[in-house]
Design a protein around this motif. Structure first.
Motif, PDB file in Angstrom:
ATOM      1  N   ILE A  22      52.374  43.767  36.001  1.00  0.00           N
ATOM      2  CA  ILE A  22      53.223  42.730  36.540  1.00  0.00           C
ATOM      3  C   ILE A  22      54.858  42.897  36.492  1.00  0.00           C
ATOM      4  O   ILE A  22      55.626  42.774  37.321  1.00  0.00           O
ATOM      5  CB  ILE A  22      52.880  41.536  36.183  1.00  0.00           C
ATOM      6  N   LEU A  23      55.317  43.477  35.222  1.00  0.00           N
ATOM      7  CA  LEU A  23      56.636  43.998  34.972  1.00  0.00           C
ATOM      8  C   LEU A  23      56.902  44.989  36.471  1.00  0.00           C
ATOM      9  O   LEU A  23      58.094  44.734  36.976  1.00  0.00           O
ATOM     10  CB  LEU A  23      56.563  44.666  33.950  1.00  0.00           C
ATOM     11  N   ARG A  24      56.007  45.812  36.650  1.00  0.00           N
ATOM     12  CA  ARG A  24      56.338  46.891  37.886  1.00  0.00           C
ATOM     13  C   ARG A  24      56.596  46.075  39.103  1.00  0.00           C
ATOM     14  O   ARG A  24      57.652  46.288  39.895  1.00  0.00           O
ATOM     15  CB  ARG A  24      55.087  47.878  37.959  1.00  0.00           C
ATOM     16  N   GLY A  28      60.044  45.490  40.877  1.00  0.00           N
ATOM     17  CA  GLY A  28      60.242  46.055  42.579  1.00  0.00           C
ATOM     18  C   GLY A  28      60.724  45.052  43.235  1.00  0.00           C
ATOM     19  O   GLY A  28      61.493  45.273  44.218  1.00  0.00           O
ATOM     20  N   LEU A  29      60.358  43.749  43.195  1.00  0.00           N
ATOM     21  CA  LEU A  29      60.657  42.640  43.999  1.00  0.00           C
ATOM     22  C   LEU A  29      62.218  42.206  43.989  1.00  0.00           C
ATOM     23  O   LEU A  29      63.028  42.104  44.737  1.00  0.00           O
ATOM     24  CB  LEU A  29      59.936  41.424  43.833  1.00  0.00           C
ATOM     25  N   GLU A  75      67.989  51.048  47.118  1.00  0.00           N
ATOM     26  CA  GLU A  75      67.232  49.948  46.319  1.00  0.00           C
ATOM     27  C   GLU A  75      66.008  49.571  46.964  1.00  0.00           C
ATOM     28  O   GLU A  75      65.030  49.133  46.290  1.00  0.00           O
ATOM     29  CB  GLU A  75      68.258  48.792  46.277  1.00  0.00           C
ATOM     30  N   CYS A  76      66.217  49.582  48.266  1.00  0.00           N
ATOM     31  CA  CYS A  76      64.582  49.053  49.074  1.00  0.00           C
ATOM     32  C   CYS A  76      63.517  50.070  48.730  1.00  0.00           C
ATOM     33  O   CYS A  76      62.493  49.776  48.512  1.00  0.00           O
ATOM     34  CB  CYS A  76      65.038  49.092  50.504  1.00  0.00           C
ATOM     35  N   PHE A  77      64.033  51.424  48.710  1.00  0.00           N
ATOM     36  CA  PHE A  77      62.861  52.349  48.538  1.00  0.00           C
ATOM     37  C   PHE A  77      62.295  52.423  47.166  1.00  0.00           C
ATOM     38  O   PHE A  77      61.146  52.336  46.833  1.00  0.00           O
ATOM     39  CB  PHE A  77      63.534  53.978  48.566  1.00  0.00           C
ATOM     40  N   ILE A  78      63.240  52.116  46.210  1.00  0.00           N
ATOM     41  CA  ILE A  78      62.776  51.792  44.715  1.00  0.00           C
ATOM     42  C   ILE A  78      61.939  50.612  44.649  1.00  0.00           C
ATOM     43  O   ILE A  78      60.762  50.768  44.005  1.00  0.00           O
ATOM     44  CB  ILE A  78      63.877  51.771  43.797  1.00  0.00           C
TER      45      ILE A  78
END
Length: 153
Positions: A22-24, A28-29, A75-78
């Protein structure tokens, strides 16, 4: 009383199984959202700071709008790697590199960010300490390390 303890144990087990994922996804969002904003000139409150930071870090090689677009892509890739879980180790490596850039304004522009009370830009950078900590927890799980081992009673 046993029913309450059983529910507590089930909750603890569920948290143990799902909380890092959930943290991941949440992290990511956040990265995906901030990254997408940077594709639209003027939409990101960090745009000027990104330009100034990358211009300084790259000695002028990456500047202006190109600095913002490079940051947006990273940032989008991450964000996508964290949300999907695909290429996660690569995404975490890019996150580690990005965090150096994200946190560097504290060192590079300390006087501007903290002329007394922290400016809005300083607060924007400092909240990234939480993102870095979340990234460490996610990396610990991705690298098969138990991130909360020291907290077990």
């Amino acid at each position: 009383m046993n029913t309450l303890l059983d529910k507590g144990n089930r909750t603890t087990e569920w948290l143990g199984r799902h909380s890092v994922d959930i943290l991941r996804v949440s992290l990511g969002l956040v990265f995906l959202g901030f990254g997408v904003l940077k594709f639209f000139p003027g939409a990101s409150p960090a745009e000027a700071l990104v330009m100034r930071t990358l211009d300084t870090l790259t000695l002028g090689v990456v500047e202006g709008r190109n600095a913002v677009l490079l940051t947006a892509l990273m940032e989008c890739f991450i964000g996508l790697t964290l949300v999907t879980g695909r290429f996660l180790r690569t995404g975490l490596l890019v996150l580690g590199m990005a965090l150096v850039g994200i946190m560097s304004p504290v060192v590079l522009f300390f006087g501007d960010l903290f002329p007394g009370a922290p400016t809005l830009e300083a607060q924007y950078v400092l909240k990234d300490v939480v993102l870095a900590a979340a990234g460490l927890v996610i990396a610990a799980k991705a690298l098969s390390v138990t991130p909360l081992k020291g907290l077990q009673g």
